[in-house]
Design a protein around this motif. Structure first.
Motif, PDB file in Angstrom:
ATOM      1  N   ALA A  43       7.506  -6.517  17.407  1.00 16.44           N
ATOM      2  CA  ALA A  43       6.952  -5.307  16.813  1.00 16.44           C
ATOM      3  C   ALA A  43       6.839  -5.444  15.298  1.00 16.44           C
ATOM      4  O   ALA A  43       5.843  -4.999  14.696  1.00 16.44           O
ATOM      5  N   LEU A  44       7.838  -6.072  14.678  1.00 20.14           N
ATOM      6  CA  LEU A  44       7.804  -6.246  13.228  1.00 20.14           C
ATOM      7  C   LEU A  44       6.682  -7.196  12.824  1.00 20.14           C
ATOM      8  O   LEU A  44       5.973  -6.953  11.837  1.00 20.14           O
ATOM      9  N   THR A  45       6.489  -8.261  13.585  1.00 14.90           N
ATOM     10  CA  THR A  45       5.426  -9.215  13.279  1.00 14.90           C
ATOM     11  C   THR A  45       4.056  -8.557  13.413  1.00 14.90           C
ATOM     12  O   THR A  45       3.162  -8.771  12.574  1.00 14.90           O
ATOM     13  N   GLN A  46       3.843  -7.762  14.449  1.00 20.43           N
ATOM     14  CA  GLN A  46       2.566  -7.084  14.645  1.00 20.43           C
ATOM     15  C   GLN A  46       2.265  -6.122  13.495  1.00 20.43           C
ATOM     16  O   GLN A  46       1.148  -6.094  12.966  1.00 20.43           O
ATOM     17  N   ALA A  47       3.268  -5.333  13.099  1.00 22.13           N
ATOM     18  CA  ALA A  47       3.062  -4.408  11.996  1.00 22.13           C
ATOM     19  C   ALA A  47       2.831  -5.143  10.685  1.00 22.13           C
ATOM     20  O   ALA A  47       2.013  -4.716   9.861  1.00 22.13           O
ATOM     21  N   ALA A  48       3.519  -6.270  10.497  1.00 23.04           N
ATOM     22  CA  ALA A  48       3.334  -7.037   9.269  1.00 23.04           C
ATOM     23  C   ALA A  48       1.934  -7.631   9.203  1.00 23.04           C
ATOM     24  O   ALA A  48       1.322  -7.688   8.130  1.00 23.04           O
ATOM     25  N   THR A  49       1.391  -8.063  10.346  1.00 16.87           N
ATOM     26  CA  THR A  49       0.041  -8.618  10.381  1.00 16.87           C
ATOM     27  C   THR A  49      -0.990  -7.576   9.957  1.00 16.87           C
ATOM     28  O   THR A  49      -1.990  -7.888   9.292  1.00 16.87           O
ATOM     29  N   ASN A  50      -0.759  -6.314  10.322  1.00 18.80           N
ATOM     30  CA  ASN A  50      -1.682  -5.230   9.972  1.00 18.80           C
ATOM     31  C   ASN A  50      -1.379  -4.617   8.611  1.00 18.80           C
ATOM     32  O   ASN A  50      -2.046  -3.653   8.202  1.00 18.80           O
ATOM     33  N   GLY A  51      -0.385  -5.147   7.926  1.00 18.26           N
ATOM     34  CA  GLY A  51      -0.015  -4.604   6.620  1.00 18.26           C
ATOM     35  C   GLY A  51       0.584  -3.231   6.693  1.00 18.26           C
ATOM     36  O   GLY A  51       0.411  -2.425   5.779  1.00 18.26           O
ATOM     37  N   GLU A  52       1.317  -2.929   7.764  1.00 17.09           N
ATOM     38  CA  GLU A  52       1.823  -1.579   8.005  1.00 17.09           C
ATOM     39  C   GLU A  52       3.354  -1.522   7.927  1.00 17.09           C
ATOM     40  O   GLU A  52       3.983  -0.720   8.637  1.00 17.09           O
ATOM     41  N   VAL A  53       3.956  -2.346   7.102  1.00  8.27           N
ATOM     42  CA  VAL A  53       5.425  -2.384   7.005  1.00  8.27           C
ATOM     43  C   VAL A  53       5.854  -1.993   5.587  1.00  8.27           C
ATOM     44  O   VAL A  53       5.274  -2.464   4.607  1.00  8.27           O
ATOM     45  N   ALA A  54       6.825  -1.139   5.526  1.00  9.95           N
ATOM     46  CA  ALA A  54       7.463  -0.777   4.250  1.00  9.95           C
ATOM     47  C   ALA A  54       8.966  -0.911   4.404  1.00  9.95           C
ATOM     48  O   ALA A  54       9.528  -0.549   5.455  1.00  9.95           O
TER      49      ALA A  54
END
Length: 242
Positions: A224-235
């Motif tokens: 889940a973290l990798t997917q969000a990081a790919t979309n630039g959606e992690v803070a």
């Protein structure tokens, strides 16, 4: 007759024992010699001289080695900002990394987290890091505003999903999916260890203005973290306990 009497009186006086004359010392008994104590004293002197000689020889046989000045997370390498050189006594039983090997050492990685203040030895480095069982390293590329100022390796953070894809716990749009929402479903990882942060102005070159960060998380959270990081959606947010 008088002459004989005087002679007899003088003979009587000479027969009395003569006392010791004034100023004469009585004879003293000879001193007892202790050869064992003398030999022990000589032995102690020789041992002390030998020990001093060994210390001088060891002090002169020193080498210049690498010392870690700042913590190096697992998977990261040494650089000029986290190392220095120190002189140590040479010991064939210790695999010191000599300062002359620094450039070669930069090509290797810390197999585990190396604390600051220790002298580097060869067993600390390898071609890849040893990730703990059940854990995974996830790389992020974060823009300003997606991470707290002064973020450093070794701290604990929480990773939130931000952007239009975040969802509230009930599935409605109460928060409109706004960035930084702290809803229950917006949390991707509640506690993650910052394994690496690219230092600005460090030895490595950064190809963009984004900040490279590596997090150590549980295997179950990595996807889940990798997917969000790919979309630039992690803070990232610092959590209590740091």
């Amino acid at each position: 007759m008088k002459i004989q009497e005087r002679t007899g009186a003088g003979a009587g006086r000479s027969a009395a024992p003569a006392g010791p004359s004034v100023g004469e010392r009585l004879p003293t008994p000879p001193r007892e010699r202790k050869p064992a104590l003398a030999a022990l004293a000589v032995l102690l002197i020789l041992v002390g001289a030998l020990g001093a000689t060994m210390l001088v020889l060891q002090a002169g046989d020193r080498i210049e080695v690498v010392k870690i000045t700042e913590e190096i997370p697992a998977g990261q390498s040494v650089n000029k900002s986290n190392t220095t050189s120190v002189m140590v006594a040479e010991d064939p039983g210790i695999n010191y990394v000599q300062w002359s090997q620094f450039n070669a050492l930069r090509k290797l990685k810390a197999v585990t987290t190396i604390p600051g203040g220790v002298v580097a030895v060869g067993e600390m480095f390898g071609t890849e890091a040893k990730v703990p069982e059940g854990k995974a390293l996830v790389g992020l590329s974060l823009k300003e505003g997606q991470y707290p100022a002064g973020l450093k390796s070794g701290v604990t953070v929480a990773a939130y999903r931000v952007g239009g894809t975040s969802r509230s716990g009930s599935g409605d749009d109460a928060d409109g999916g706004s960035a930084g929402s702290a809803g229950g479903d917006s949390v991707i990882v509640d506690k993650a260890l910052v394994n690496y942060v690219q230092e600005k102005g460090g030895d490595d070159l950064v190809s963009s203005t984004n900040l490279p960060v590596t997090l150590l998380v549980d295997d179950a959270q990595a996807a889940a973290l990798t997917q969000a990081a790919t979309n630039g959606e992690v803070a990232l947010v610092l959590v209590p306990g740091n």
